[in-house]
Design a protein around this motif. Structure first.
Motif, mmCIF file in Angstrom:
data_model
loop_
_atom_site.group_PDB
_atom_site.id
_atom_site.type_symbol
_atom_site.label_atom_id
_atom_site.label_comp_id
_atom_site.label_asym_id
_atom_site.label_seq_id
_atom_site.Cartn_x
_atom_site.Cartn_y
_atom_site.Cartn_z
ATOM 1 N N ASN A 44 3.295 -11.076 2.743
ATOM 2 C CA ASN A 44 3.323 -12.017 3.323
ATOM 3 C C ASN A 44 3.602 -12.638 4.480
ATOM 4 O OD1 ASN A 44 1.870 -12.756 0.808
ATOM 5 N ND2 ASN A 44 4.053 -13.922 0.109
ATOM 6 N N ASP A 45 4.959 -12.028 5.351
ATOM 7 C CA ASP A 45 4.857 -12.276 6.313
ATOM 8 C C ASP A 45 4.686 -11.867 7.780
ATOM 9 O OD1 ASP A 45 7.324 -14.218 5.230
ATOM 10 O OD2 ASP A 45 8.791 -12.511 5.566
ATOM 11 N N ARG A 46 3.579 -10.305 7.217
ATOM 12 C CA ARG A 46 3.339 -9.929 8.133
ATOM 13 C C ARG A 46 1.773 -9.600 8.444
ATOM 14 N NH1 ARG A 46 5.574 -5.501 5.546
ATOM 15 N NH2 ARG A 46 4.317 -5.003 4.097
ATOM 16 N N VAL A 47 0.933 -10.876 7.333
ATOM 17 C CA VAL A 47 -0.381 -10.338 7.212
ATOM 18 C C VAL A 47 -1.309 -11.314 8.045
ATOM 19 C CG1 VAL A 47 -0.934 -13.008 6.136
ATOM 20 C CG2 VAL A 47 -2.126 -11.215 5.167
ATOM 21 N N ASP A 48 -1.195 -11.397 8.495
ATOM 22 C CA ASP A 48 -1.458 -12.229 9.761
ATOM 23 C C ASP A 48 -1.500 -11.552 11.383
ATOM 24 O OD1 ASP A 48 -2.966 -13.919 8.403
ATOM 25 O OD2 ASP A 48 -1.273 -15.191 9.138
ATOM 26 N N LYS A 49 0.041 -10.783 11.362
ATOM 27 C CA LYS A 49 -0.284 -9.739 12.189
ATOM 28 C C LYS A 49 0.148 -7.806 12.247
ATOM 29 C CE LYS A 49 4.092 -13.217 12.763
ATOM 30 N NZ LYS A 49 5.711 -13.070 12.326
ATOM 31 N N PHE A 50 -0.092 -8.007 11.327
ATOM 32 C CA PHE A 50 0.007 -5.932 11.811
ATOM 33 C C PHE A 50 -1.183 -5.593 10.405
ATOM 34 C CE2 PHE A 50 3.679 -6.688 12.539
ATOM 35 C CZ PHE A 50 4.204 -5.843 13.036
ATOM 36 N N ILE A 51 -2.122 -4.927 10.556
ATOM 37 C CA ILE A 51 -2.669 -4.351 10.027
ATOM 38 C C ILE A 51 -1.668 -3.336 8.411
ATOM 39 C CG2 ILE A 51 -4.671 -2.431 8.965
ATOM 40 C CD1 ILE A 51 -5.208 -3.240 11.344
ATOM 41 N N THR A 52 -2.222 -3.690 7.542
ATOM 42 C CA THR A 52 -0.888 -3.259 6.430
ATOM 43 C C THR A 52 -1.646 -1.685 5.447
ATOM 44 O OG1 THR A 52 0.392 -4.714 6.145
ATOM 45 C CG2 THR A 52 0.867 -3.058 4.474
ATOM 46 N N VAL A 53 -0.754 -0.650 5.386
ATOM 47 C CA VAL A 53 -0.955 0.468 5.109
ATOM 48 C C VAL A 53 0.693 0.873 4.311
ATOM 49 C CG1 VAL A 53 -1.551 3.159 5.030
ATOM 50 C CG2 VAL A 53 -2.777 1.567 6.476
ATOM 51 N N GLU A 54 -0.021 1.134 2.663
ATOM 52 C CA GLU A 54 0.676 1.146 1.798
ATOM 53 C C GLU A 54 0.979 2.502 1.028
ATOM 54 O OE1 GLU A 54 1.747 -1.516 -1.386
ATOM 55 O OE2 GLU A 54 0.976 -2.773 0.343
ATOM 56 N N GLU A 55 1.722 3.542 2.018
ATOM 57 C CA GLU A 55 1.788 5.207 0.984
ATOM 58 C C GLU A 55 3.644 5.005 1.023
ATOM 59 O OE1 GLU A 55 1.388 7.883 -0.184
ATOM 60 O OE2 GLU A 55 -0.202 7.084 0.429
ATOM 61 N N PRO A 56 3.976 4.971 -0.563
ATOM 62 C CA PRO A 56 4.826 5.976 -0.617
ATOM 63 C C PRO A 56 5.607 7.232 -0.412
ATOM 64 C CG PRO A 56 4.033 5.609 -2.125
ATOM 65 C CD PRO A 56 3.215 5.387 -1.564
ATOM 66 N N LEU A 57 4.608 8.233 -0.157
ATOM 67 C CA LEU A 57 4.812 9.255 -0.174
ATOM 68 C C LEU A 57 4.499 10.307 1.197
ATOM 69 C CD1 LEU A 57 4.847 10.051 -4.224
ATOM 70 C CD2 LEU A 57 6.791 10.677 -2.729
ATOM 71 N N ASN A 58 2.918 10.455 1.217
ATOM 72 C CA ASN A 58 2.374 11.043 1.902
ATOM 73 C C ASN A 58 1.945 10.503 3.510
ATOM 74 O OD1 ASN A 58 0.854 12.947 3.762
ATOM 75 N ND2 ASN A 58 -0.598 13.323 1.563
ATOM 76 N N VAL A 59 2.881 10.312 3.800
ATOM 77 C CA VAL A 59 3.230 9.812 5.340
ATOM 78 C C VAL A 59 2.486 9.775 6.712
ATOM 79 C CG1 VAL A 59 5.342 8.168 5.040
ATOM 80 C CG2 VAL A 59 5.082 9.782 6.183
ATOM 81 N N ILE A 60 2.353 11.344 6.333
ATOM 82 C CA ILE A 60 1.627 11.903 6.875
ATOM 83 C C ILE A 60 -0.239 11.960 7.014
ATOM 84 C CG2 ILE A 60 0.839 14.052 8.013
ATOM 85 C CD1 ILE A 60 3.455 15.117 7.828
ATOM 86 N N SER A 61 -0.651 11.970 6.302
ATOM 87 C CA SER A 61 -2.136 11.355 5.597
ATOM 88 C C SER A 61 -2.171 10.139 6.102
ATOM 89 C CB SER A 61 -1.884 11.820 3.923
ATOM 90 O OG SER A 61 -3.585 11.657 3.622
ATOM 91 N N ALA A 62 -0.662 9.341 5.472
ATOM 92 C CA ALA A 62 -1.214 7.477 6.181
ATOM 93 C C ALA A 62 -1.011 7.846 7.862
ATOM 94 C CB ALA A 62 -0.742 6.550 5.613
#
Length: 171
Positions: free
Chosen positions: A52-70
């Motif tokens: 909620n704090d970053r919703v208008d400022k950032f494009i959020t991508v969530e990836e707990p394991l495969n950060v390279i793919s993200a």
């Protein structure tokens, strides 16, 4: 900003705020690559609050394991990615019984071969406290420390944040 930037600090030190400010100075809407997983209700609430704090400022991508793919996915979205947080990622890797060392080495290789994207890496410094009383916690601390050393070697900038004050260690 040029090159990758490692930002370290303790819990609630201000490291993420500092990283966000750096990212927002570079582009209008950077990518926020979040590695956190909600293992309980309290963590779920924390993640929701951060979103909620970053919703208008950032494009959020969530990836707990495969950060390279993200990160590969993010290449077409923005030239700046804030990866928060490496220690949560290490925890996720350990819980999934994946090799932390191999995963970190793969991330380092990716960072070295993708200089056109600038990645701001946020991580908790966990090696300045007491020696943990159990094997898993000691392994986590050791993984984090070794990972930070390796990443600090290849990052152009390294910053340590304490009480909201950023101290440049490298760059």
């Amino acid at each position: 900003m040029s090159g990758h930037h490692l930002i370290l600090g303790g819990a609630k030190s201000g490291k993420t705020s500092h990283a966000e400010q750096l990212a927002l100075k570079c582009v209008d809407k950077p990518v926020y690559l979040a590695t956190g997983q909600a293992w309980d209700d309290e963590m779920h609430a924390r993640i929701d609050a951060h979103k909620n704090d970053r919703v208008d400022k950032f494009i959020t991508v969530e990836e707990p394991l495969n950060v390279i793919s993200a990160l590969e996915h993010c290449r077409s979205v923005s030239k700046i990615v804030l990866l928060d947080c490496l220690t949560l990622w290490i925890t996720n890797l350990m819980m999934a019984e994946m090799s932390v060392s191999e995963s970190v080495d793969a991330l380092i290789h990716w960072l070295q071969t993708n200089a056109e994207m600038q990645v701001i890496l946020v991580s908790n410094e966990v090696g300045q406290g007491i020696v943990p009383d159990n094997k898993m916690a000691r392994e986590f601390r050791d993984h984090a420390g070794v990972s930070h050393q390796k990443l600090a070697t290849i990052c152009t900038d390294v910053t340590f944040v304490t009480a909201g004050i950023a101290k440049k260690l490298k760059g």
